[in-house]
Design an enzyme around this catalytic site. Structure first.
Site, PDB file in Angstrom:
ATOM      1  N   CYS A  58     -32.416  -1.159  20.031  1.00  0.00           N
ATOM      2  CA  CYS A  58     -31.417  -0.094  19.962  1.00  0.00           C
ATOM      3  C   CYS A  58     -32.133   1.247  19.795  1.00  0.00           C
ATOM      4  CB  CYS A  58     -30.488  -0.297  18.774  1.00  0.00           C
ATOM      5  SG  CYS A  58     -29.907  -1.986  18.526  1.00  0.00           S
ATOM      6  N   CYS A  80     -23.982  -3.300  24.649  1.00  0.00           N
ATOM      7  CA  CYS A  80     -25.382  -2.864  24.683  1.00  0.00           C
ATOM      8  C   CYS A  80     -26.328  -4.062  24.631  1.00  0.00           C
ATOM      9  CB  CYS A  80     -25.680  -1.878  23.558  1.00  0.00           C
ATOM     10  SG  CYS A  80     -25.156  -0.181  23.949  1.00  0.00           S
ATOM     11  N   CYS A 132     -33.578   3.376  22.723  1.00  0.00           N
ATOM     12  CA  CYS A 132     -32.653   4.274  23.426  1.00  0.00           C
ATOM     13  C   CYS A 132     -32.055   5.300  22.472  1.00  0.00           C
ATOM     14  CB  CYS A 132     -31.545   3.462  24.109  1.00  0.00           C
ATOM     15  SG  CYS A 132     -32.144   2.594  25.587  1.00  0.00           S
ATOM     16  N   HIS A 161       0.803  -1.233   0.000  1.00  0.00           N
ATOM     17  CA  HIS A 161       0.000   0.000   0.000  1.00  0.00           C
ATOM     18  C   HIS A 161       0.830   1.276   0.000  1.00  0.00           C
ATOM     19  CE1 HIS A 161      -3.827  -2.081   0.612  1.00  0.00           C
ATOM     20  NE2 HIS A 161      -3.232  -2.829   1.522  1.00  0.00           N
TER      21      HIS A 161
END
Lengths: 148, 258
Positions: free
Chosen positions: B174, B219, B177, B77
């Site tokens: 999700c 979560c 919230c 790269h």
């Protein structure tokens, strides 16, 4: 003062309810917007109920605030619990805790005594209600005492 | 437009309805905006931001030859600040070989396997976090562009479905919230919009680096759901949806979060 939410999320999960063995739910009858009869056949204990509402594992004050001067961190996703016993009857409070979605299908308040209709429950919590029948009755007794 | 094309557009519109709780573009805010002044200052100062140690680690790995091919990332790269500029902003991206999106960590591991002929780095390993932190650093200040490739459409739809699906013993999505209550507090803590602008992050709570996948697993466990496995297709779909939901927001990686 700053407090990490992941600790909070961990506390949500840390302490499991005292009864960890899978159990059948006690049957109950909904009448109108409430459950008239105690889930245990006994009245609950308001002092134990207060301690439960404040306990992280019950999750209440993650969302609610209330008359709890000793609790530094209370949520503001939900109405204050102050005066809950003046706004609702005992049967209404019981149904609210057992399955709030019966009162408001869009509510974010969890159903504390329901094991069906849930998606991808983690194995530690599968087939168990969030609270036991005894715990629900204790909390109902406490909420009923919150009058204004 | 031909009638058929019109119909296709109409169907697409019907398949992807705007969600009631979706956050208007002008109201979007990164997790940074919810942080205390001290935590903001820690992130803003490269000499104080602990995630920069991981970036330094990544710089070493970038130029270290590895695998049976005995090649470094740099061998293929060139300079990271040129070749990797803007790359993190468009991930997860479509990978033709697997006909599915891959996130940045998976992309690094594809290069490990195909070009370096080396073993994949484990999820959340020091090396994988360091290289993704280094690459994400090259997009700092740039707008998120992920999700534009039309081949991603079904995966985006799946991600959104997962975002709005209630899950776990607490039965919360999700969106309950992060779309509907981001201006509120869970106990004393800001809920935030769940914007993925800063990953990988140094999290004070973890006292270490972690990926977006680790955050999402947190979560999920928080609502007492079975967390997706690292790199599971649904995990990548959810990451993709979050990145596309944040399209146009500025990358602040590697960020500090409470």
């Amino acid at each position: 003062m700053m407090r990490s939410a992941s600790r909070l999320m961990a506390m949500l999960v840390a302490a499991l309810p005292a009864f960890v063995v899978a159990q059948d739910l006690k049957p109950y009858t909904i009448s109108g917007d409430g459950i008239p009869d105690s889930l245990t056949g006994q009245p609950g204990d308001a002092a134990r109920g207060r301690a439960l509402v404040l306990a992280r594992s019950s999750t209440c004050i993650l969302c609610h605030s209330g008359p709890f001067p000793e609790a530094r961190f209370q949520g503001d996703l939900a109405p204050s619990l102050a005066g809950a016993g003046s706004r609702s009857t005992i049967p209404q409070l019981r149904l609210r805790l057992v399955d709030a979605s019966r009162l408001n299908p869009d509510t974010i308040m969890p159903s504390y005594y329901r094991i069906d209709g849930l998606t991808r429950v983690g194995s530690a919590w599968r087939d168990k209600p969030i609270l036991s029948a005894e715990q629900i009755e204790d909390i109902v007794a406490y909420l009923a005492s919150l009058r204004e | 437009m031909t009638p058929r094309a019109l119909l296709a557009v109409a169907l697409l519109g019907a398949a992807l309805p705007a969600l009631a709780g979706e956050i208007a573009t002008a109201d979007r805010r990164s997790g940074y905006d919810f942080m205390s002044p001290e935590t903001k200052a820690m992130q803003d100062d490269d000499t104080a931001n602990p995630a920069m140690l991981s970036v330094l680690d990544g710089e070493t790995l970038w130029t270290t030859k590895a695998g049976a091919a005995n090649k470094s990332c740099n061998d293929c790269h060139g300079a990271v600040d040129v070749s990797m500029k803007g790359v993190a902003a468009r991930y997860p991206a479509f990978n033709a070989a697997s006909a599915a999106p891959v996130d940045l960590g998976q992309r690094v591991n594809l290069c490990r396997g195909q070009h370096q002929e080396a073993e994949a780095f484990a999820p959340e390993s020091r090396e994988l976090l360091a290289l993704t932190a280094l690459i994400a650093r090259q997009s700092r200040g740039m707008p998120i562009t992920a999700g534009g490739d039309p081949r991603l459409t079904p995966f985006l739809a799946r991600g959104r479905e997962l975002f709005v699906q209630r899950q776990g013993q607490l039965n919360l999505a999700c969106a309950n919230c992060h779309d509907d209550n981001w201006d509120k507090h869970l106990a004393g803590s800001s809920i935030t919009q769940g914007q993925p602008t800063g990953y990988p992050i140094y999290r004070l709570e973890w006292q270490g680096m972690g990926s977006l996948q680790r955050r999402l697993r947190g979560c999920m466990t928080g609502v007492r759901a079975q967390a997706f496995d690292f790199d599971a297709p649904d995990m990548i779909a959810l990451e993709l949806y979050l990145m596309s939901r944040a399209r146009g927001m500025t990358i602040d990686a590697p960020a500090v979060r409470p």
